[in-house]
Write an enzyme that holds these catalytic residues in place. Structure first.
Site, PDB file in Angstrom:
ATOM      1  N   ASP A   1      36.053  43.463  35.676  1.00  0.00           N
ATOM      2  CA  ASP A   1      36.743  43.609  36.971  1.00  0.00           C
ATOM      3  C   ASP A   1      36.282  44.902  37.639  1.00  0.00           C
ATOM      4  OD1 ASP A   1      38.254  41.332  36.551  1.00  0.00           O
ATOM      5  OD2 ASP A   1      40.076  42.393  35.988  1.00  0.00           O
TER       6      ASP A   1
ATOM      7  N   ARG B   1      31.650  37.987  40.562  1.00  0.00           N
ATOM      8  CA  ARG B   1      32.846  37.570  41.292  1.00  0.00           C
ATOM      9  C   ARG B   1      32.826  38.415  42.567  1.00  0.00           C
ATOM     10  NH1 ARG B   1      37.781  39.488  38.603  1.00  0.00           N
ATOM     11  NH2 ARG B   1      37.581  37.705  37.224  1.00  0.00           N
TER      12      ARG B   1
END
Ligand code: FDA
Length: 299
Positions: free
Chosen positions: A125, A175
């Site tokens: 992340d 992402r």
């Protein structure tokens, strides 16, 4: 709306944690790994994949980071044992990025080695801007040794197009999201439409360079924009997926699946739900009504 949301979230922060949990639980699968497994099984039965997140960030001691790493390893074991269609997402500070880069890297190597054994995948992340460069540099090093690691880029950062141009060269698995942290204007776009335009511009470049992209958004404008790019490029369905957060916009989620696109849901769990849930509440345009309804029910 932002002002109102901030005011409401500030009010919620004054409440006892047991009350806050009533609002927070919409966004987390539960406090235990078994809670997360139950949610993932349900998602899988609907043709939706998942990425599991062990809640916990801004860790300050190596001992805590080691505990987080052990839990990440347990998640990978449990995914394998239960034959779940799921992978793992990791907040870099939870494995010690802010303590010691080498220590973080070694923790990641251990997690990626376990994931590789199971042919599974780990996504790093992206947190707030003090960690952007360190995250990207650590990712590049890990990517040179592992083919089962991906990273997140945030379209609100002015630097992101340049980062993507560089990472596209190594066919990075991404992402792409807007970005959730409050960043200074000097480094981040503040205008909603500018962020959207930047998102679609970077997404198109990533896909043209044949990178796999997790298109992470609940914004109809971006979903429609992504559809147009996918159609224009005649992209096959194994080159991208849509990604959404647990507890957000289930109707659109089901629509995306119905239209035949791959969809992954981010499923957080754990005792350290507070910071994550607060960020989600701040983003919910209906938070005022949601809280009013819950308070009414409580009364
Ligand atoms: P936007 O915020 O404009 O939301 C679009 C619409 O979705 C809203 O109008 C509302 O209807 C609905 N909505 C959005 N959030 C809601 C909520 N919490 N509750 C109810 N409704 C809501 N960020 C980051 O900085 N680093 C990261 O690593 C990640 N990882 C990540 C993974 C995945 C799978 C997703 C989907 C998102 C992230 N994010 C993230 C968060 C991301 O940066 C962003 O903050 C949120 O996705 C919200 O942005 P949208 O693109 O959805 O647009």
């Amino acid at each position: 709306m932002n002002f109102l949301n901030n005011a409401i979230v500030s009010f919620v922060k004054l409440l006892p944690k047991s009350i806050v949990f009533i609002f927070a639980k919409k966004y987390i699968s539960g406090t235990t790994l078994q809670d997360a497994v139950n949610v993932v099984k349900d998602l899988n039965s609907k043709g939706i994949t998942a990425t599991l997140d062990v809640l916990g960030e801004a860790i300050t001691t190596k001992e805590e980071a080691i505990e987080e790493k052990k839990e990440c390893l347990r998640v990978l074991d449990v995914i394998e044992e239960n034959k779940l269609d799921a992978n793992l997402s990791i907040k870099p500070t939870s494995l010690g990025l802010s303590i010691d880069l080498k220590f973080f890297y070694e923790n990641m190597v251990e997690v990626l080695t376990r994931a590789k054994k199971y042919k599974n995948f780990v996504r790093i992340d992206m947190e707030d801007s003090p960690y952007t460069s360190a995250t990207i540099e650590s990712f590049k090093k890990l990517q040179s040794e592992f083919d089962n690691v991906g990273v997140v880029l945030q379209a609100y950062l002015r630097r992101t197009e340049k980062d993507a141009d560089e990472l596209n060269k190594t066919k990075t698995n991404y992402r792409l999201c807007k970005g959730i942290y409050i960043e200074p204007e000097k480094i981040a776009f503040k205008n909603k439409q500018v962020v959207r335009d930047n998102y679609l511009k970077i997404l198109e470049k990533m896909l043209i360079e044949e990178c796999y992209v997790g298109i992470a958004t609940h914004d109809d404008y971006l979903i429609q924009g992504a559809y147009q790019i996918i159609k224009k490029m005649n992209l096959s369905k194994d080159k991208y997926e849509f990604q959404m957060l647990y507890g957000v916009k289930e109707k659109i989620r089901d629509q995306i699946v119905k239209e035949g696109h791959k969809l992954k849901v981010y499923v957080p769990y754990g005792e350290k739900w507070y910071a994550y849930s607060m960020r989600r509440m701040q983003e919910n345009p209906e938070i005022a009504g949601h809280i009013a309804k819950s308070v009414f029910k409580l009364g």
